[in-house]
Design a protein around this motif. Sequence first.
Motif, PDB file in Angstrom:
ATOM      1  N   SER A  89      24.186 -41.155-146.833  1.00  0.00           N
ATOM      2  CA  SER A  89      23.452 -42.024-145.920  1.00  0.00           C
ATOM      3  C   SER A  89      22.544 -41.200-145.008  1.00  0.00           C
ATOM      4  O   SER A  89      21.394 -41.575-144.740  1.00  0.00           O
ATOM      5  N   LEU A  90      23.058 -40.060-144.550  1.00  0.00           N
ATOM      6  CA  LEU A  90      22.270 -39.200-143.667  1.00  0.00           C
ATOM      7  C   LEU A  90      21.044 -38.640-144.370  1.00  0.00           C
ATOM      8  O   LEU A  90      19.928 -38.698-143.833  1.00  0.00           O
ATOM      9  N   VAL A  91      21.214 -38.111-145.575  1.00  0.00           N
ATOM     10  CA  VAL A  91      20.073 -37.499-146.264  1.00  0.00           C
ATOM     11  C   VAL A  91      19.047 -38.550-146.680  1.00  0.00           C
ATOM     12  O   VAL A  91      17.840 -38.271-146.704  1.00  0.00           O
ATOM     13  N   LYS A  92      19.499 -39.751-147.011  1.00  0.00           N
ATOM     14  CA  LYS A  92      18.548 -40.833-147.311  1.00  0.00           C
ATOM     15  C   LYS A  92      17.679 -41.115-146.096  1.00  0.00           C
ATOM     16  O   LYS A  92      16.460 -41.292-146.197  1.00  0.00           O
ATOM     17  N   LYS A  93      18.316 -41.176-144.923  1.00  0.00           N
ATOM     18  CA  LYS A  93      17.593 -41.449-143.685  1.00  0.00           C
ATOM     19  C   LYS A  93      16.560 -40.356-143.388  1.00  0.00           C
ATOM     20  O   LYS A  93      15.508 -40.619-142.794  1.00  0.00           O
ATOM     21  N   LEU A  94      16.859 -39.135-143.825  1.00  0.00           N
ATOM     22  CA  LEU A  94      15.961 -38.009-143.574  1.00  0.00           C
ATOM     23  C   LEU A  94      14.939 -37.804-144.693  1.00  0.00           C
ATOM     24  O   LEU A  94      14.190 -36.826-144.677  1.00  0.00           O
ATOM     25  N   GLY A  95      14.902 -38.715-145.672  1.00  0.00           N
ATOM     26  CA  GLY A  95      13.870 -38.663-146.708  1.00  0.00           C
ATOM     27  C   GLY A  95      14.177 -37.823-147.920  1.00  0.00           C
ATOM     28  O   GLY A  95      13.267 -37.456-148.674  1.00  0.00           O
ATOM     29  N   PHE A  96      15.441 -37.523-148.157  1.00  0.00           N
ATOM     30  CA  PHE A  96      15.827 -36.770-149.352  1.00  0.00           C
ATOM     31  C   PHE A  96      15.795 -37.693-150.567  1.00  0.00           C
ATOM     32  O   PHE A  96      16.021 -38.902-150.462  1.00  0.00           O
ATOM     33  N   THR A  97      15.532 -37.094-151.726  1.00  0.00           N
ATOM     34  CA  THR A  97      15.721 -37.803-152.993  1.00  0.00           C
ATOM     35  C   THR A  97      17.090 -37.415-153.553  1.00  0.00           C
ATOM     36  O   THR A  97      17.557 -36.287-153.335  1.00  0.00           O
ATOM     37  N   ILE A  98      17.726 -38.349-154.230  1.00  0.00           N
ATOM     38  CA  ILE A  98      19.069 -38.112-154.774  1.00  0.00           C
ATOM     39  C   ILE A  98      18.987 -38.124-156.291  1.00  0.00           C
ATOM     40  O   ILE A  98      18.483 -39.086-156.889  1.00  0.00           O
ATOM     41  N   THR A 150      22.712 -35.274-137.701  1.00  0.00           N
ATOM     42  CA  THR A 150      21.257 -35.458-137.811  1.00  0.00           C
ATOM     43  C   THR A 150      20.518 -34.338-137.093  1.00  0.00           C
ATOM     44  O   THR A 150      19.559 -33.772-137.612  1.00  0.00           O
ATOM     45  N   ARG A 151      20.989 -34.011-135.896  1.00  0.00           N
ATOM     46  CA  ARG A 151      20.340 -32.962-135.114  1.00  0.00           C
ATOM     47  C   ARG A 151      20.443 -31.612-135.823  1.00  0.00           C
ATOM     48  O   ARG A 151      19.478 -30.840-135.876  1.00  0.00           O
ATOM     49  N   LEU A 152      21.605 -31.297-136.377  1.00  0.00           N
ATOM     50  CA  LEU A 152      21.775 -30.029-137.101  1.00  0.00           C
ATOM     51  C   LEU A 152      20.871 -29.975-138.332  1.00  0.00           C
ATOM     52  O   LEU A 152      20.245 -28.944-138.608  1.00  0.00           O
ATOM     53  N   MET A 153      20.803 -31.076-139.075  1.00  0.00           N
ATOM     54  CA  MET A 153      19.972 -31.104-140.283  1.00  0.00           C
ATOM     55  C   MET A 153      18.498 -30.926-139.947  1.00  0.00           C
ATOM     56  O   MET A 153      17.774 -30.171-140.608  1.00  0.00           O
ATOM     57  N   LYS A 154      18.024 -31.602-138.916  1.00  0.00           N
ATOM     58  CA  LYS A 154      16.612 -31.485-138.528  1.00  0.00           C
ATOM     59  C   LYS A 154      16.306 -30.061-138.072  1.00  0.00           C
ATOM     60  O   LYS A 154      15.241 -29.516-138.385  1.00  0.00           O
ATOM     61  N   THR A 155      17.241 -29.443-137.361  1.00  0.00           N
ATOM     62  CA  THR A 155      17.046 -28.071-136.906  1.00  0.00           C
ATOM     63  C   THR A 155      16.984 -27.117-138.101  1.00  0.00           C
ATOM     64  O   THR A 155      16.145 -26.206-138.140  1.00  0.00           O
ATOM     65  N   LEU A 156      17.870 -27.313-139.069  1.00  0.00           N
ATOM     66  CA  LEU A 156      17.854 -26.485-140.278  1.00  0.00           C
ATOM     67  C   LEU A 156      16.537 -26.630-141.033  1.00  0.00           C
ATOM     68  O   LEU A 156      15.933 -25.627-141.452  1.00  0.00           O
ATOM     69  N   MET A 157      16.078 -27.867-141.200  1.00  0.00           N
ATOM     70  CA  MET A 157      14.847 -28.101-141.960  1.00  0.00           C
ATOM     71  C   MET A 157      13.633 -27.528-141.241  1.00  0.00           C
ATOM     72  O   MET A 157      12.741 -26.943-141.867  1.00  0.00           O
ATOM     73  N   GLN A 158      13.578 -27.674-139.919  1.00  0.00           N
ATOM     74  CA  GLN A 158      12.454 -27.122-139.157  1.00  0.00           C
ATOM     75  C   GLN A 158      12.419 -25.603-139.272  1.00  0.00           C
ATOM     76  O   GLN A 158      11.352 -25.005-139.413  1.00  0.00           O
ATOM     77  N   THR A 159      13.587 -24.969-139.234  1.00  0.00           N
ATOM     78  CA  THR A 159      13.659 -23.510-139.346  1.00  0.00           C
ATOM     79  C   THR A 159      13.210 -23.053-140.726  1.00  0.00           C
ATOM     80  O   THR A 159      12.444 -22.089-140.860  1.00  0.00           O
ATOM     81  N   ALA A 160      13.671 -23.753-141.766  1.00  0.00           N
ATOM     82  CA  ALA A 160      13.282 -23.396-143.135  1.00  0.00           C
ATOM     83  C   ALA A 160      11.777 -23.572-143.343  1.00  0.00           C
ATOM     84  O   ALA A 160      11.114 -22.733-143.966  1.00  0.00           O
ATOM     85  N   LYS A 161      11.239 -24.657-142.805  1.00  0.00           N
ATOM     86  CA  LYS A 161       9.797 -24.911-142.950  1.00  0.00           C
ATOM     87  C   LYS A 161       8.989 -23.849-142.227  1.00  0.00           C
ATOM     88  O   LYS A 161       7.969 -23.367-142.735  1.00  0.00           O
ATOM     89  N   TYR A 162       9.446 -23.443-141.036  1.00  0.00           N
ATOM     90  CA  TYR A 162       8.750 -22.413-140.268  1.00  0.00           C
ATOM     91  C   TYR A 162       8.721 -21.095-141.037  1.00  0.00           C
ATOM     92  O   TYR A 162       7.750 -20.323-140.944  1.00  0.00           O
ATOM     93  N   LYS A 163       9.774 -20.825-141.811  1.00  0.00           N
ATOM     94  CA  LYS A 163       9.842 -19.585-142.591  1.00  0.00           C
ATOM     95  C   LYS A 163       9.043 -19.680-143.888  1.00  0.00           C
ATOM     96  O   LYS A 163       9.052 -18.759-144.702  1.00  0.00           O
ATOM     97  N   GLY A 164       8.382 -20.815-144.114  1.00  0.00           N
ATOM     98  CA  GLY A 164       7.540 -20.951-145.299  1.00  0.00           C
ATOM     99  C   GLY A 164       8.267 -21.393-146.546  1.00  0.00           C
ATOM    100  O   GLY A 164       7.719 -21.299-147.656  1.00  0.00           O
ATOM    101  N   LEU A 165       9.493 -21.896-146.408  1.00  0.00           N
ATOM    102  CA  LEU A 165      10.254 -22.374-147.560  1.00  0.00           C
ATOM    103  C   LEU A 165       9.818 -23.792-147.915  1.00  0.00           C
ATOM    104  O   LEU A 165       9.398 -24.567-147.052  1.00  0.00           O
ATOM    105  N   SER A 166       9.926 -24.136-149.187  1.00  0.00           N
ATOM    106  CA  SER A 166       9.353 -25.391-149.668  1.00  0.00           C
ATOM    107  C   SER A 166      10.363 -26.489-149.931  1.00  0.00           C
ATOM    108  O   SER A 166      10.056 -27.670-149.743  1.00  0.00           O
ATOM    109  N   PHE A 167      11.541 -26.134-150.398  1.00  0.00           N
ATOM    110  CA  PHE A 167      12.504 -27.167-150.804  1.00  0.00           C
ATOM    111  C   PHE A 167      13.857 -26.957-150.135  1.00  0.00           C
ATOM    112  O   PHE A 167      14.354 -25.834-150.037  1.00  0.00           O
TER     113      PHE A 167
END
Length: 343
Positions: free
Chosen positions: A316-325, A285-302
């Motif tokens: 289960s992890l991506v569902k918890k983080l709000g991903f669509t499957i 969870t911590r690694l995924m949140k760090t990756l997403m925050q970095t991507a968002k900071y760089k202006g990436l959308s998806f």
Amino acid sequence: INSAKDVSMHYTEMENLIKQKYPDVNEVTMTIEPMHRSYSGRELMIGVIRDPVFGPAISVGLGGTMVEILNDKAVALPPLNEYMVEQMIAKTKAAKYLKPFRQLPAANIKALVNTLLSVSSMVSELPEILELDINPLIVDDRGVMAVDARIKVQISHQLTPYSHMTIHPYPHELIQYYQLPTGANICIRPVRPEDADMEKDFVHRLSERTKYFRFMQALQELTPEMVVRFTQIDYDREIAFIAVTEEKGKPKELGVGRYMTNPDGHSVEFALVVSDDCHGMGIGTRLMKTLMQTAKYKGLSFFEGEVLAINKPMLSLVKKLGFTIEPVPGDKEVVRVVKDLRM
């Protein structure tokens, strides 16, 4: 200049020359530094020049008054790391000059390496620098001394950090620390080329099931090509965060998450794997949140990825983080997971 009398004489001489050339100058102030003396010093040079295509390039070699005649130079593009600097020095004629010979002790190579790393950091962080020369740089068994230096600068209107460089430097600002529920201290940081052996050992320790979930194929060990690919990255186009702890005085990798920017320039493809003995500790969870925050900071959308349909922990992890499957057309074994970073 060996005495106070010599200092006074040279000061007066320089003051008169300055006032002759600039009559409006009323007062002249000078800085005086101690004379550097070294019976075992070797004269080297460090240079930087900004290439219009490749950006700044750093050179090192024999220096002194005969630098043009000696033409001893090894060149590399920053950002430099310790390994790259050592390889640069080894390619020069100066490499033999730095070793002990006759009655001279070996030069302090560590101090020279640190100087080149500092120059690398300086030209990486300051796009204003067009040229830099340190000649001579005196290197002896005690350390280094820059006896003469010249820097040519220009005003920079650069808005994007490191856009003057071909290769983006190591992002130290992304390093973070936290503590596991077990009390173990964890560092999450971008991967480095020096992590090659640790990355190889990490994959070796994964179970067959976890390896299959990560690579979607049977894999025993990382090939040398894969090790290079996973640890020597362009921090502008991709990122890989590793979770590291100390065990018996040595660093141990517990998990790794990475993404690579897609050709559309708006989305990234991610991958994540955590050591089998660390599941359920929140590392993924911590690694995924760090990756997403970095991507968002760089202006990436998806934020996107493909996951095996049987990989229930990841889903289960991506569902918890709000991903669509979403299903992958024509492939029932894989699903696509997507997170809109703009929301």
